[in-house]
Design an enzyme around this catalytic site. Structure first.
Site: not given
Length: 135
Positions: A5, A9, A56, A60, A74, A122
């Site tokens: 993965h 954030r 993922e 936070n 990208h 992209e």
């Protein structure tokens, strides 16, 4: 070895989930909240591990934006028709930052879109076997 993965954030988890599911067609595979450590994770993709790599998204608590820095480039996603993908992204309220067209110095058709946090994605045109034989 293989990529499992990529983690990004995000400042607004639901806006990001909506972008990746409603605009880019991914599926929300699983989500977990960890109040003790003040974060929530959401895993998305076009399929799940181990057959497919996942994205993922990490939220936070209390952080609504991040400095993306100059090192990030990208994420690349294969699409059957980059022109149609751009039209679909725009029709669903997404932001196309580079319209579909050949890459400079080449023939591959690409486009760029941007997610709610400013991450670049992209779109690379990859014809399916059926499309390639009908040309």
């Amino acid at each position: 070895m293989r990529i499992l993965h990529t983690m990004l954030r995000v400042g607004n988890l639901q806006a990001s989930i909506d972008f990746y599911t409603k605009i880019l067609g991914m599926t929300l595979l699983r989500q977990s909240d960890n109040p003790e450590y003040k974060y929530t994770l959401a895993f998305l993709g076009y399929g799940s591990n181990p057959e497919h790599a996942e994205l993922e998204l990490t939220y936070n608590y209390g952080v609504d934006s991040y400095d993306l820095g100059s090192a990030y480039g990208h994420i690349a996603i294969a699409v059957p028709d980059a022109y149609q993908a751009c039209a679909d992204v725009k029709a669903n309220g997404g932001n196309v930052t580079r319209e579909a067209g050949p890459v400079k110095g080449g023939k591959t058709v690409i486009a760029f879109v941007q997610d709610p946090d400013g991450y670049k994605i992209e779109l690379i045109e990859r014809k399916t076997a059926d499309q390639a034989t009908s040309l």
